[in-house]
Design a protein around this motif. Structure first.
Motif, PDB file in Angstrom:
ATOM      1  N   ASP A  31      17.469  27.147  81.490  1.00 34.03           N
ATOM      2  CA  ASP A  31      17.122  25.766  81.200  1.00 34.03           C
ATOM      3  C   ASP A  31      18.089  25.199  80.170  1.00 34.03           C
ATOM      4  OD1 ASP A  31      15.837  23.354  80.600  1.00 34.03           O
ATOM      5  OD2 ASP A  31      13.854  24.254  80.786  1.00 34.03           O
ATOM      6  N   LYS A  32      18.489  23.962  80.330  1.00 35.63           N
ATOM      7  CA  LYS A  32      19.387  23.327  79.361  1.00 35.63           C
ATOM      8  C   LYS A  32      18.684  23.031  78.048  1.00 35.63           C
ATOM      9  CE  LYS A  32      22.446  21.562  82.786  1.00 35.63           C
ATOM     10  NZ  LYS A  32      23.161  20.536  83.411  1.00 35.63           N
ATOM     11  N   SER A  33      17.360  22.941  78.077  1.00 36.82           N
ATOM     12  CA  SER A  33      16.545  22.760  76.869  1.00 36.82           C
ATOM     13  C   SER A  33      15.559  23.925  76.817  1.00 36.82           C
ATOM     14  CB  SER A  33      15.789  21.433  76.923  1.00 36.82           C
ATOM     15  OG  SER A  33      16.680  20.359  76.974  1.00 36.82           O
ATOM     16  N   PRO A  34      15.986  25.062  76.278  1.00 38.31           N
ATOM     17  CA  PRO A  34      15.149  26.257  76.330  1.00 38.31           C
ATOM     18  C   PRO A  34      13.847  26.117  75.549  1.00 38.31           C
ATOM     19  CG  PRO A  34      17.016  26.591  74.872  1.00 38.31           C
ATOM     20  CD  PRO A  34      17.222  25.267  75.533  1.00 38.31           C
ATOM     21  N   MET A  35      12.846  26.844  76.013  1.00 39.55           N
ATOM     22  CA  MET A  35      11.555  26.846  75.362  1.00 39.55           C
ATOM     23  C   MET A  35      11.623  27.735  74.121  1.00 39.55           C
ATOM     24  SD  MET A  35       7.841  27.656  77.041  1.00 39.55           S
ATOM     25  CE  MET A  35       7.984  26.276  78.153  1.00 39.55           C
ATOM     26  N   ASP A  36      10.879  27.356  73.099  1.00 38.20           N
ATOM     27  CA  ASP A  36      10.833  28.115  71.856  1.00 38.20           C
ATOM     28  C   ASP A  36       9.416  28.018  71.306  1.00 38.20           C
ATOM     29  OD1 ASP A  36      11.666  29.673  69.734  1.00 38.20           O
ATOM     30  OD2 ASP A  36      13.139  28.246  68.985  1.00 38.20           O
ATOM     31  N   ALA A  37       9.157  28.744  70.251  1.00 35.53           N
ATOM     32  CA  ALA A  37       7.852  28.696  69.595  1.00 35.53           C
ATOM     33  C   ALA A  37       8.041  28.795  68.097  1.00 35.53           C
ATOM     34  CB  ALA A  37       6.968  29.841  70.089  1.00 35.53           C
ATOM     35  N   VAL A 150      21.493  18.963  62.863  1.00 38.62           N
ATOM     36  CA  VAL A 150      20.939  20.044  63.677  1.00 38.62           C
ATOM     37  C   VAL A 150      21.172  19.659  65.135  1.00 38.62           C
ATOM     38  CG1 VAL A 150      18.834  21.279  64.339  1.00 38.62           C
ATOM     39  CG2 VAL A 150      19.202  20.629  61.949  1.00 38.62           C
ATOM     40  N   GLU A 151      21.906  20.480  65.889  1.00 37.92           N
ATOM     41  CA  GLU A 151      22.258  20.181  67.280  1.00 37.92           C
ATOM     42  C   GLU A 151      21.044  20.223  68.202  1.00 37.92           C
ATOM     43  OE1 GLU A 151      24.225  19.431  70.855  1.00 37.92           O
ATOM     44  OE2 GLU A 151      24.901  19.057  68.823  1.00 37.92           O
ATOM     45  N   ALA A 152      20.193  21.233  68.046  1.00 38.70           N
ATOM     46  CA  ALA A 152      19.018  21.401  68.915  1.00 38.70           C
ATOM     47  C   ALA A 152      17.766  21.002  68.146  1.00 38.70           C
ATOM     48  CB  ALA A 152      18.901  22.840  69.382  1.00 38.70           C
ATOM     49  N   PHE A 153      16.918  20.198  68.770  1.00 37.25           N
ATOM     50  CA  PHE A 153      15.651  19.831  68.149  1.00 37.25           C
ATOM     51  C   PHE A 153      14.928  21.103  67.720  1.00 37.25           C
ATOM     52  CE2 PHE A 153      11.042  19.181  68.633  1.00 37.25           C
ATOM     53  CZ  PHE A 153      10.858  18.272  67.605  1.00 37.25           C
ATOM     54  N   SER A 154      14.370  21.093  66.512  1.00 30.41           N
ATOM     55  CA  SER A 154      13.758  22.312  65.962  1.00 30.41           C
ATOM     56  C   SER A 154      12.450  22.017  65.245  1.00 30.41           C
ATOM     57  CB  SER A 154      14.711  22.971  64.959  1.00 30.41           C
ATOM     58  OG  SER A 154      15.920  23.326  65.593  1.00 30.41           O
ATOM     59  N   ILE A 155      11.527  22.962  65.368  1.00 31.21           N
ATOM     60  CA  ILE A 155      10.261  22.935  64.629  1.00 31.21           C
ATOM     61  C   ILE A 155      10.144  24.263  63.900  1.00 31.21           C
ATOM     62  CG2 ILE A 155       7.739  22.848  64.784  1.00 31.21           C
ATOM     63  CD1 ILE A 155       8.031  21.170  67.326  1.00 31.21           C
ATOM     64  N   ASP A 159       6.636  28.567  53.961  1.00 30.49           N
ATOM     65  CA  ASP A 159       5.622  29.473  53.398  1.00 30.49           C
ATOM     66  C   ASP A 159       4.354  28.759  52.945  1.00 30.49           C
ATOM     67  OD1 ASP A 159       7.304  31.598  53.871  1.00 30.49           O
ATOM     68  OD2 ASP A 159       8.085  31.658  51.819  1.00 30.49           O
ATOM     69  N   ASN A 160       4.398  27.434  52.807  1.00 29.27           N
ATOM     70  CA  ASN A 160       3.227  26.649  52.407  1.00 29.27           C
ATOM     71  C   ASN A 160       2.502  26.047  53.605  1.00 29.27           C
ATOM     72  OD1 ASN A 160       3.646  27.040  49.603  1.00 29.27           O
ATOM     73  ND2 ASN A 160       5.274  25.519  49.675  1.00 29.27           N
ATOM     74  N   ALA A 161       2.840  26.458  54.802  1.00 29.71           N
ATOM     75  CA  ALA A 161       2.226  25.996  56.054  1.00 29.71           C
ATOM     76  C   ALA A 161       2.604  24.566  56.409  1.00 29.71           C
ATOM     77  CB  ALA A 161       0.714  26.169  56.028  1.00 29.71           C
ATOM     78  N   THR A 162       3.670  24.044  55.828  1.00 32.29           N
ATOM     79  CA  THR A 162       4.138  22.707  56.200  1.00 32.29           C
ATOM     80  C   THR A 162       4.972  22.823  57.465  1.00 32.29           C
ATOM     81  OG1 THR A 162       4.137  21.948  53.915  1.00 32.29           O
ATOM     82  CG2 THR A 162       5.513  20.719  55.459  1.00 32.29           C
ATOM     83  N   MET A 163       4.654  21.978  58.454  1.00 30.07           N
ATOM     84  CA  MET A 163       5.406  21.953  59.699  1.00 30.07           C
ATOM     85  C   MET A 163       6.590  20.998  59.527  1.00 30.07           C
ATOM     86  SD  MET A 163       4.203  20.972  63.576  1.00 30.07           S
ATOM     87  CE  MET A 163       4.293  19.206  63.381  1.00 30.07           C
ATOM     88  N   HIS A 164       7.786  21.485  59.813  1.00 29.64           N
ATOM     89  CA  HIS A 164       9.005  20.695  59.701  1.00 29.64           C
ATOM     90  C   HIS A 164       9.599  20.479  61.084  1.00 29.64           C
ATOM     91  CE1 HIS A 164       9.111  21.224  55.329  1.00 29.64           C
ATOM     92  NE2 HIS A 164       8.740  22.471  55.566  1.00 29.64           N
ATOM     93  N   MET A 165      10.017  19.251  61.344  1.00 32.10           N
ATOM     94  CA  MET A 165      10.733  18.924  62.567  1.00 32.10           C
ATOM     95  C   MET A 165      12.088  18.357  62.169  1.00 32.10           C
ATOM     96  SD  MET A 165       7.811  17.263  65.008  1.00 32.10           S
ATOM     97  CE  MET A 165       7.069  16.237  63.756  1.00 32.10           C
ATOM     98  N   GLY A 166      13.138  18.773  62.862  1.00 33.39           N
ATOM     99  CA  GLY A 166      14.463  18.277  62.542  1.00 33.39           C
ATOM    100  C   GLY A 166      15.335  18.158  63.764  1.00 33.39           C
TER     101      GLY A 166
END
Length: 179
Positions: A31-37, A150-155, A159-166
């Motif tokens: 896939d050109k946009s691979p799945m991640d977790a 950041v080239e690929a969208f990332s989540i 350590d403080n449980a804050t979710m970051h998207m970039g």
């Protein structure tokens, strides 16, 4: 008798050799946009997760972020299927209590803040079938700009449980805590 058993085995081997090719599985290309977790805690040794996000990671590929995730429009928050977020415990997500369960996660990008949407619809492709009436919560998150792209969208989770998207130079964060 031994000769007939041997001949039966050889015949069976030939039949299997020629018929398995008829039922060979066709595999798709990568896939050109691979799945991640991403999960919290993010340490793989800790199996007691509070949150897990499954998403696809589109690439900029010399395209502008505002074309891929336009401001003021509901976005699937990645690529392909809508993002799936699982809360394994009742969780405070950016000031809104979310009951444990699995939801979809959408966003509405903006210049100064993003709207992060928790929605109860599952198994949807992109944001094409998004229904606002099925929103569980909406959280506002300020946009911060970074010097690094950041080239690929990332989540990710810190350590403080804050979710970051970039993505590109845009950074958005949502604090979480489990009850």
């Amino acid at each position: 008798m031994k000769k007939s058993t041997f001949m039966t085995s050889v015949a069976f081997a030939f039949v299997m050799l020629f018929t398995t090719g008829l039922y060979a599985q066709e595999f798709s290309n990568l896939d050109k946009s691979p799945m991640d977790a991403a999960s919290f805690p993010s340490d793989y040794k800790d199996a007691n997760k509070s949150i897990k996000v499954i998403y696809s990671r589109p690439q900029l590929n010399n395209r502008s972020l505002d074309k891929l995730a336009p401001n003021d429009k509901v976005w699937r928050t990645g690529a392909n299927e809508a993002v799936e977020i699982t809360f394994y415990k009742d969780t405070d997500f950016g000031g809104k209590m979310i009951k444990k369960g699995t939801y979809s996660l959408f966003t509405i990008p903006g210049e100064k803040e993003w709207t992060i949407i928790i929605n109860k619809d599952l198994n949807t492709w992109g944001a094409y079938f998004y229904k606002e009436e099925n929103d569980v919560a909406r959280v506002m998150a300020p946009v911060k700009m970074s010097d690094e792209s950041v080239e690929a969208f990332s989540i990710s989770f810190d350590d403080n449980a804050t979710m970051h998207m970039g993505w590109d130079k845009v950074r958005v964060s949502v604090p979480t805590s489990s009850k």
